[in-house]
Enzyme design. Structure first.
Site, PDB file in Angstrom:
ATOM      1  N   MET A   1       0.838  -1.202   0.000  1.00  0.00           N
ATOM      2  CA  MET A   1       0.000   0.000   0.000  1.00  0.00           C
ATOM      3  C   MET A   1       0.877   1.256   0.000  1.00  0.00           C
ATOM      4  O   MET A   1       0.412   2.348   0.335  1.00  0.00           O
ATOM      5  CB  MET A   1      -0.939   0.006   1.212  1.00  0.00           C
ATOM      6  CG  MET A   1      -1.885  -1.210   1.203  1.00  0.00           C
ATOM      7  SD  MET A   1      -3.347  -0.999   2.187  1.00  0.00           S
ATOM      8  CE  MET A   1      -2.648  -0.757   3.806  1.00  0.00           C
TER       9      MET A   1
ATOM     10  N   GLY B   1      11.142  -2.782   5.441  1.00  0.00           N
ATOM     11  CA  GLY B   1      10.384  -4.043   5.462  1.00  0.00           C
ATOM     12  C   GLY B   1       9.925  -4.416   4.062  1.00  0.00           C
ATOM     13  O   GLY B   1      10.102  -5.550   3.605  1.00  0.00           O
ATOM     14  N   HIS B   2       9.355  -3.438   3.358  1.00  0.00           N
ATOM     15  CA  HIS B   2       8.935  -3.686   1.966  1.00  0.00           C
ATOM     16  C   HIS B   2      10.151  -4.017   1.088  1.00  0.00           C
ATOM     17  O   HIS B   2      10.094  -4.913   0.245  1.00  0.00           O
ATOM     18  CB  HIS B   2       8.251  -2.451   1.389  1.00  0.00           C
ATOM     19  CG  HIS B   2       6.997  -2.022   2.095  1.00  0.00           C
ATOM     20  ND1 HIS B   2       6.948  -0.924   2.913  1.00  0.00           N
ATOM     21  CD2 HIS B   2       5.742  -2.540   2.099  1.00  0.00           C
ATOM     22  CE1 HIS B   2       5.722  -0.772   3.387  1.00  0.00           C
ATOM     23  NE2 HIS B   2       4.961  -1.749   2.926  1.00  0.00           N
TER      24      HIS B   2
ATOM     25  N   LEU C   1       6.631   3.093   1.515  1.00  0.00           N
ATOM     26  CA  LEU C   1       7.603   1.993   1.558  1.00  0.00           C
ATOM     27  C   LEU C   1       8.729   2.250   2.549  1.00  0.00           C
ATOM     28  O   LEU C   1       9.197   3.370   2.704  1.00  0.00           O
ATOM     29  CB  LEU C   1       8.187   1.772   0.154  1.00  0.00           C
ATOM     30  CG  LEU C   1       7.157   1.430  -0.936  1.00  0.00           C
ATOM     31  CD1 LEU C   1       7.870   1.239  -2.283  1.00  0.00           C
ATOM     32  CD2 LEU C   1       6.341   0.192  -0.575  1.00  0.00           C
ATOM     33  N   HIS C   2       9.135   1.173   3.230  1.00  0.00           N
ATOM     34  CA  HIS C   2      10.252   1.226   4.175  1.00  0.00           C
ATOM     35  C   HIS C   2      11.068  -0.052   3.998  1.00  0.00           C
ATOM     36  O   HIS C   2      10.777  -0.870   3.114  1.00  0.00           O
ATOM     37  CB  HIS C   2       9.728   1.384   5.606  1.00  0.00           C
ATOM     38  CG  HIS C   2       8.664   0.398   6.008  1.00  0.00           C
ATOM     39  ND1 HIS C   2       8.911  -0.953   6.059  1.00  0.00           N
ATOM     40  CD2 HIS C   2       7.355   0.556   6.330  1.00  0.00           C
ATOM     41  CE1 HIS C   2       7.810  -1.580   6.434  1.00  0.00           C
ATOM     42  NE2 HIS C   2       6.840  -0.689   6.591  1.00  0.00           N
TER      43      HIS C   2
ATOM     44  N   GLY D   1       5.065 -10.215   4.483  1.00  0.00           N
ATOM     45  CA  GLY D   1       5.911 -10.082   5.659  1.00  0.00           C
ATOM     46  C   GLY D   1       5.329 -10.807   6.868  1.00  0.00           C
ATOM     47  O   GLY D   1       4.114 -10.807   7.081  1.00  0.00           O
TER      48      GLY D   1
ATOM     49  N   ASP E   1       2.869  -9.049   9.449  1.00  0.00           N
ATOM     50  CA  ASP E   1       1.409  -9.219   9.403  1.00  0.00           C
ATOM     51  C   ASP E   1       1.110 -10.714   9.314  1.00  0.00           C
ATOM     52  O   ASP E   1       0.626 -11.217   8.298  1.00  0.00           O
ATOM     53  CB  ASP E   1       0.837  -8.453   8.214  1.00  0.00           C
ATOM     54  CG  ASP E   1       1.126  -6.966   8.322  1.00  0.00           C
ATOM     55  OD1 ASP E   1       0.405  -6.288   9.047  1.00  0.00           O
ATOM     56  OD2 ASP E   1       2.116  -6.502   7.711  1.00  0.00           O
TER      57      ASP E   1
HETATM   58  P1  PAJ Z   1       1.494  -2.993   3.514  1.00  0.00           P
HETATM   59  O1  PAJ Z   1       1.164  -2.649   4.911  1.00  0.00           O
HETATM   60  O2  PAJ Z   1       2.023  -1.933   2.598  1.00  0.00           O
HETATM   61  O3  PAJ Z   1       2.546  -4.159   3.564  1.00  0.00           O
HETATM   62  C1  PAJ Z   1       2.993  -4.769   2.383  1.00  0.00           C
HETATM   63  C2  PAJ Z   1       3.811  -6.003   2.774  1.00  0.00           C
HETATM   64  O4  PAJ Z   1       4.963  -5.588   3.516  1.00  0.00           O
HETATM   65  C3  PAJ Z   1       3.007  -6.952   3.664  1.00  0.00           C
HETATM   66  O5  PAJ Z   1       3.207  -8.283   3.243  1.00  0.00           O
HETATM   67  C4  PAJ Z   1       3.599  -6.700   5.036  1.00  0.00           C
HETATM   68  O6  PAJ Z   1       3.522  -7.817   5.900  1.00  0.00           O
HETATM   69  C5  PAJ Z   1       5.038  -6.376   4.678  1.00  0.00           C
HETATM   70  N1  PAJ Z   1       5.693  -5.638   5.770  1.00  0.00           N
HETATM   71  C6  PAJ Z   1       5.233  -4.540   6.418  1.00  0.00           C
HETATM   72  N2  PAJ Z   1       6.063  -4.193   7.426  1.00  0.00           N
HETATM   73  C7  PAJ Z   1       7.080  -5.102   7.422  1.00  0.00           C
HETATM   74  C8  PAJ Z   1       8.253  -5.298   8.210  1.00  0.00           C
HETATM   75  N3  PAJ Z   1       8.576  -4.486   9.218  1.00  0.00           N
HETATM   76  N4  PAJ Z   1       9.053  -6.348   7.912  1.00  0.00           N
HETATM   77  C9  PAJ Z   1       8.740  -7.199   6.893  1.00  0.00           C
HETATM   78  N5  PAJ Z   1       7.652  -7.058   6.103  1.00  0.00           N
HETATM   79  C10 PAJ Z   1       6.837  -6.030   6.360  1.00  0.00           C
HETATM   80  O7  PAJ Z   1      -0.039  -5.507   4.012  1.00  0.00           O
HETATM   81  C11 PAJ Z   1      -0.469  -4.715   3.194  1.00  0.00           C
HETATM   82  O8  PAJ Z   1       0.216  -3.603   2.775  1.00  0.00           O
HETATM   83  C12 PAJ Z   1      -1.827  -4.899   2.535  1.00  0.00           C
HETATM   84  O9  PAJ Z   1      -2.686  -5.564   3.424  1.00  0.00           O
HETATM   85  C13 PAJ Z   1      -1.767  -5.657   1.172  1.00  0.00           C
HETATM   86  C14 PAJ Z   1      -1.207  -7.078   1.345  1.00  0.00           C
HETATM   87  C15 PAJ Z   1      -0.901  -4.868   0.165  1.00  0.00           C
HETATM   88  C16 PAJ Z   1      -3.186  -5.776   0.580  1.00  0.00           C
HETATM   89  O10 PAJ Z   1      -3.763  -4.533   0.395  1.00  0.00           O
END
Ligand code: PAJ
Length: 260
Positions: A24, A30-31, A27-28, A139, A142
């Site tokens: 969504m 984690g993404h 981006l950081h 990730g 979640d």
């Molecule tokens: P979003 O919150 O943007 O996260 C996108 C992906 O990045 C997810 O799979 C999430 O688990 C992962 N992510 C977030 N923070 C993280 C971290 N600190 N370490 C590792 N991975 C991390 O999750 C979503 O978006 C939405 O629900 C989506 C799947 C895109 C559906 O709309």
């Protein structure tokens, strides 16, 4: 990196083995860890950038969700993403859209956020059908979402491998999240109780004790929505969620097993 906004344009760019990273935006690191994993295993890496209104409960949460496409595009390009799919709302939910994926029981996180996983599930199934990836990357942060997505793929016979990557944290232990930007300095300090309490729970579990009770006791004044043990394909995970000020944060640690 190409930025595409329509399904038609996206399809004309796809060939070979595709890795999909749904996001969504905001981006950081984690993404970026998901982009890296996708880059290492696929010919083409597609990242989607779509703030999925259907998965938000509170209108203010949706309205205040951080949006900066130019910054996200730069980060995605730097991480080796080939195609950034950034559709408008109507490309994903055109007029007349009426079909939703009903996910069934989604544990305490599902119970705490009515309709959330229905929105997540629906957009993920749409993205899988639009992009037709060989692998899709999520990730551990979640974990309940990863559980739901793995179950959907199994239950609906969708031909995609769901990879789940470890949580990326700040140096002090706080799990990276787009929502961390909303924390004041004082709230950010209080939020550290989440990873610390989970670590205390994991220690207790290692000693044969009650991980849930130990976590609750170590939350340092935060009132959790829940502390629960969840199962991700045989991996035992200790998960919690709590509000720090107005911001709801989630976090979890693995107690037993390894993610794949
Ligand atoms: P979003 O919150 O943007 O996260 C996108 C992906 O990045 C997810 O799979 C999430 O688990 C992962 N992510 C977030 N923070 C993280 C971290 N600190 N370490 C590792 N991975 C991390 O999750 C979503 O978006 C939405 O629900 C989506 C799947 C895109 C559906 O709309």
């Amino acid at each position: 990196m190409k930025i595409v906004r329509t399904i038609r344009e996206l399809r004309s760019e796809l060939h070979g083995e595709v890795g999909l990273v749904p996001t969504m935006g905001a981006l950081h690191a984690g993404h970026l860890s998901l982009f890296d994993a996708a880059r290492a295993e696929n010919e083409i890496v597609v990242a989607s950038l779509f703030v999925n209104a259907a998965q938000f409960g509170q209108p203010v949460d949706l309205a205040s969700y951080p949006r900066d496409e130019a910054a996200d595009a730069k980060l995605a390009e730097g991480a080796g993403v080939d195609i950034l799919f950034a559709p408008a709302e109507a490309e994903i939910y055109p007029p007349g859209f009426a079909t939703w994926v009903d996910v069934g029981d989604a544990g305490e996180e599902g119970a705490a956020r009515s309709g959330h996983f229905r929105g997540v599930a629906t957009v993920c199934v749409k993205l899988f059908n639009i992009v037709k990836p060989r692998r899709a990357y999520f990730g551990q942060k979640d974990a309940q979402q990863a559980i739901v997505v793995r179950r959907i793929v199994r239950d609906l016979n969708i031909d995609v491998q769901i990879r789940v990557l470890p949580t990326v944290r700040d140096e002090d232990g706080l799990a990276l999240s787009s929502r961390n930007a909303r924390l004041s300095e004082e709230e950010r300090a209080r939020a550290l109780a989440l990873p610390r309490a989970l670590a205390a729970g994991a220690r207790e579990y290692g000693l044969g004790g009650d991980a849930v009770a130990a976590t609750r006791n170590a939350l340092n004044g935060l009132t959790p929505d829940y502390v629960e043990l969840i199962d991700l394909d045989g991996v035992t995970i200790l998960a919690t969620a709590a509000k720090v000020g107005a911001t709801r944060l989630i976090d979890n640690v693995i107690l037993e097993g390894e993610l794949t």
